[in-house]
Design a protein around this motif. Structure first.
Motif, mmCIF file in Angstrom:
data_model
loop_
_atom_site.group_PDB
_atom_site.id
_atom_site.type_symbol
_atom_site.label_atom_id
_atom_site.label_comp_id
_atom_site.label_asym_id
_atom_site.label_seq_id
_atom_site.Cartn_x
_atom_site.Cartn_y
_atom_site.Cartn_z
ATOM 1 N N ILE A 157 11.087 17.677 -11.445
ATOM 2 C CA ILE A 157 9.913 16.954 -11.919
ATOM 3 C C ILE A 157 9.288 16.297 -10.697
ATOM 4 C CG2 ILE A 157 9.039 15.099 -13.366
ATOM 5 C CD1 ILE A 157 11.382 15.613 -15.227
ATOM 6 N N ARG A 158 8.130 16.769 -10.350
ATOM 7 C CA ARG A 158 7.423 16.199 -9.201
ATOM 8 C C ARG A 158 6.127 15.582 -9.712
ATOM 9 N NH1 ARG A 158 8.926 21.329 -6.942
ATOM 10 N NH2 ARG A 158 10.769 21.019 -5.667
ATOM 11 N N LEU A 159 5.973 14.311 -9.418
ATOM 12 C CA LEU A 159 4.756 13.626 -9.818
ATOM 13 C C LEU A 159 3.869 13.443 -8.600
ATOM 14 C CD1 LEU A 159 6.184 10.862 -12.175
ATOM 15 C CD2 LEU A 159 5.160 13.033 -12.808
ATOM 16 N N ALA A 160 2.614 13.706 -8.783
ATOM 17 C CA ALA A 160 1.639 13.492 -7.716
ATOM 18 C C ALA A 160 1.510 11.995 -7.462
ATOM 19 C CB ALA A 160 0.293 14.083 -8.121
ATOM 20 N N PRO A 161 1.081 11.607 -6.277
ATOM 21 C CA PRO A 161 0.930 10.180 -5.981
ATOM 22 C C PRO A 161 0.048 9.438 -6.983
ATOM 23 C CG PRO A 161 0.765 11.448 -3.958
ATOM 24 C CD PRO A 161 0.832 12.433 -5.091
ATOM 25 N N ALA A 162 -0.937 10.117 -7.547
ATOM 26 C CA ALA A 162 -1.806 9.463 -8.540
ATOM 27 C C ALA A 162 -0.998 9.012 -9.760
ATOM 28 C CB ALA A 162 -2.924 10.410 -8.965
ATOM 29 N N TRP A 163 0.004 9.794 -10.160
ATOM 30 C CA TRP A 163 0.854 9.402 -11.285
ATOM 31 C C TRP A 163 1.660 8.158 -10.937
ATOM 32 C CZ3 TRP A 163 0.856 10.887 -16.193
ATOM 33 C CH2 TRP A 163 0.170 12.062 -16.525
ATOM 34 N N TRP A 164 2.216 8.119 -9.726
ATOM 35 C CA TRP A 164 2.992 6.936 -9.316
ATOM 36 C C TRP A 164 2.114 5.699 -9.287
ATOM 37 C CZ3 TRP A 164 7.846 7.110 -9.972
ATOM 38 C CH2 TRP A 164 8.564 8.290 -9.788
ATOM 39 N N TRP A 165 0.883 5.842 -8.778
ATOM 40 C CA TRP A 165 -0.050 4.719 -8.777
ATOM 41 C C TRP A 165 -0.383 4.307 -10.208
ATOM 42 C CZ3 TRP A 165 -1.077 1.538 -4.984
ATOM 43 C CH2 TRP A 165 -0.872 1.963 -3.674
ATOM 44 N N GLY A 166 -0.542 5.270 -11.090
ATOM 45 C CA GLY A 166 -0.830 4.972 -12.493
ATOM 46 C C GLY A 166 0.316 4.227 -13.166
ATOM 47 N N ILE A 167 1.555 4.648 -12.901
ATOM 48 C CA ILE A 167 2.719 3.973 -13.470
ATOM 49 C C ILE A 167 2.817 2.545 -12.941
ATOM 50 C CG2 ILE A 167 5.257 3.961 -13.501
ATOM 51 C CD1 ILE A 167 5.059 7.081 -13.469
ATOM 52 N N GLY A 168 2.606 2.385 -11.637
ATOM 53 C CA GLY A 168 2.627 1.040 -11.044
ATOM 54 C C GLY A 168 1.544 0.147 -11.618
ATOM 55 N N THR A 169 0.352 0.705 -11.806
ATOM 56 C CA THR A 169 -0.752 -0.063 -12.388
ATOM 57 C C THR A 169 -0.434 -0.453 -13.829
ATOM 58 O OG1 THR A 169 -2.317 1.102 -10.970
ATOM 59 C CG2 THR A 169 -3.220 -0.006 -12.909
ATOM 60 N N LEU A 170 0.131 0.474 -14.599
ATOM 61 C CA LEU A 170 0.515 0.175 -15.980
ATOM 62 C C LEU A 170 1.520 -0.971 -16.030
ATOM 63 C CD1 LEU A 170 0.543 1.079 -19.059
ATOM 64 C CD2 LEU A 170 2.619 2.318 -18.413
ATOM 65 N N LEU A 171 2.539 -0.928 -15.170
ATOM 66 C CA LEU A 171 3.541 -2.000 -15.147
ATOM 67 C C LEU A 171 2.930 -3.330 -14.716
ATOM 68 C CD1 LEU A 171 6.649 -0.144 -13.711
ATOM 69 C CD2 LEU A 171 6.246 -0.880 -16.064
ATOM 70 N N LEU A 172 2.015 -3.289 -13.757
ATOM 71 C CA LEU A 172 1.354 -4.523 -13.308
ATOM 72 C C LEU A 172 0.496 -5.115 -14.421
ATOM 73 C CD1 LEU A 172 0.772 -6.486 -10.974
ATOM 74 C CD2 LEU A 172 -1.151 -5.009 -10.365
#
Length: 188
Positions: A157-172
């Protein structure tokens, strides 16, 4: 007709493709992790042509890791289901909550797991909505992993950096909203 050869030490993809129909480099086709080119099947590497021993464990032999992870997670949930986090003194207090009075994204996760184990999805969601969604996400990924392991295929499972930024934004956003008066429904 002779095959053209590159005189320099440049990469293989920089060489021109042969014009005489002989097999050679195909710079327009991407290479996969196993070294094969798109449209070609990988060469067998095992003694009888069954592939490498790491990725070809099919059937019951390939299920050891996913089943071990499931056993560890089930053990953790069983412990949290038995030892109630709503009673003080059983678990440590969140350091951020203790020092600042601010709920972190994980605050209420143990209470959420306890309610989830006992089948109270409403209480689990109100204790920590992100954690409850994570339980279902884990279940989906684990089933996918189990099926692929049974077939002898690795789970990648490879997530593009945009997904990681989206997950971080959701948690914030979740953290900020649950600490504001209008987001008190998300607070544990």
């Amino acid at each position: 007709m002779a095959r053209p050869v590159s005189a320099g030490p440049g990469p293989r993809s920089a060489r021109p493709a042969p014009q005489d129909g002989t097999p050679g480099d195909h710079p327009a086709r991407p290479a996969f992790e196993d070294g094969s080119l798109a449209g070609e099947s990988p060469q067998p590497t095992g003694p009888s042509g069954e592939g490498s021993s790491q990725g070809s464990r099919k059937g019951w032999k390939g299920l050891a890791t996913p089943l071990g992870i499931l056993a560890a997670v089930a053990g953790a949930f069983a412990y949290v289901g038995t030892v109630d986090p709503n009673e003080p003194g059983h678990y440590p207090v969140c350091p951020l909550l203790k020092l600042t009075g601010t709920f972190c994204p994980g605050c209420g996760g143990l209470r959420s797991a306890h309610a989830f184990v006992h089948g109270d999805l409403g209480a689990a969601f109100s204790a920590n909505a992100v954690a409850t969604a994570g339980y279902f996400l884990f279940a989906v990924v684990w089933v996918l992993w189990l099926v692929r392991a049974w077939r002898g295929q690795p789970l990648r499972i490879r997530l593009a950096p945009a997904w990681w930024w989206g997950i971080g934004t959701l948690l914030l956003v979740f953290t900020v909203v649950r600490n504001l008066p209008f987001g008190s429904a998300l607070a544990p």
